[in-house]
Design a protein around this motif. Structure first.
Motif, PDB file in Angstrom:
ATOM      1  N   PHE A  45       0.830  -1.208   0.000  1.00 14.58           N
ATOM      2  CA  PHE A  45       0.000   0.000   0.000  1.00 14.58           C
ATOM      3  C   PHE A  45       0.863   1.256   0.000  1.00 14.58           C
ATOM      4  N   ASN A  46       1.852   1.327   0.861  1.00 17.66           N
ATOM      5  CA  ASN A  46       2.688   2.529   0.932  1.00 17.66           C
ATOM      6  C   ASN A  46       3.471   2.750  -0.358  1.00 17.66           C
ATOM      7  N   PRO A  53      -5.827   6.953  -5.346  1.00 21.63           N
ATOM      8  CA  PRO A  53      -6.210   7.793  -4.202  1.00 21.63           C
ATOM      9  C   PRO A  53      -6.532   7.030  -2.922  1.00 21.63           C
ATOM     10  N   HIS A  54      -5.527   6.593  -2.182  1.00 23.29           N
ATOM     11  CA  HIS A  54      -5.725   5.872  -0.921  1.00 23.29           C
ATOM     12  C   HIS A  54      -6.542   6.683   0.071  1.00 23.29           C
ATOM     13  N   ASN A  67      -4.221  -7.939   9.329  1.00 26.32           N
ATOM     14  CA  ASN A  67      -4.427  -6.928  10.374  1.00 26.32           C
ATOM     15  C   ASN A  67      -3.256  -5.951  10.481  1.00 26.32           C
ATOM     16  N   TRP A  68      -2.076  -6.366  10.099  1.00 23.92           N
ATOM     17  CA  TRP A  68      -0.901  -5.500  10.158  1.00 23.92           C
ATOM     18  C   TRP A  68      -1.053  -4.281   9.249  1.00 23.92           C
ATOM     19  N   LEU A  69      -2.003  -4.334   8.299  1.00 25.95           N
ATOM     20  CA  LEU A  69      -2.235  -3.200   7.407  1.00 25.95           C
ATOM     21  C   LEU A  69      -2.998  -2.060   8.084  1.00 25.95           C
ATOM     22  N   VAL A  73      -2.618   1.768   6.601  1.00 25.63           N
ATOM     23  CA  VAL A  73      -3.586   2.241   5.604  1.00 25.63           C
ATOM     24  C   VAL A  73      -4.681   3.105   6.219  1.00 25.63           C
ATOM     25  N   ASN A  74      -5.251   2.659   7.321  1.00 22.19           N
ATOM     26  CA  ASN A  74      -6.364   3.377   7.938  1.00 22.19           C
ATOM     27  C   ASN A  74      -5.860   4.420   8.926  1.00 22.19           C
TER      28      ASN A  74
END
Length: 105
Positions: A45-46, A53-54, A67-69, A73-74
């Motif tokens: 993601f990064n 557009p994240h 879950n590590w995301l 991300v959020n």
């Protein structure tokens, strides 16, 4: 897409971005793969943030393996891990404008 997002599949990200720009839609990743044969495909993601557009999306995490995301991300105002095991998928990139709406697909 089983590789979304991955820098190794930039053409898929470009295709997805064009679709997101044309339609008011979300991106469901049914069963994300991290490797195929001897090739590793990390979730990036990064590394792909500049390609689509994240910031307009929340990540709903269904598979606890991802879950590590959550912190990557959020934002602090949304807990994507609250969706763990609700559906048999990996994760869903969902427009923030649909926050709180029922998952009906």
């Amino acid at each position: 897409d089983r590789l979304f997002p991955s820098a190794y599949a930039k053409w898929r990200i470009e295709e997805t971005r064009a679709f997101l720009e044309a339609y008011d839609t979300d991106v469901l990743v049914p069963h994300r793969i991290s490797a195929f044969r001897s090739h590793i495909f990390p979730v990036q993601f990064n590394e792909t943030r500049h390609l689509f557009p994240h910031d307009s999306y929340d990540l709903l995490i269904f598979d606890p393996e991802f879950n590590w995301l959550q912190p990557a991300v959020n934002g602090a105002d949304f807990n994507g891990t609250a969706f763990n095991r609700q559906l048999p998928f990996s994760y869903l990139l969902r427009k923030k404008t649909r926050r709180g709406a029922a998952l009906n697909f």
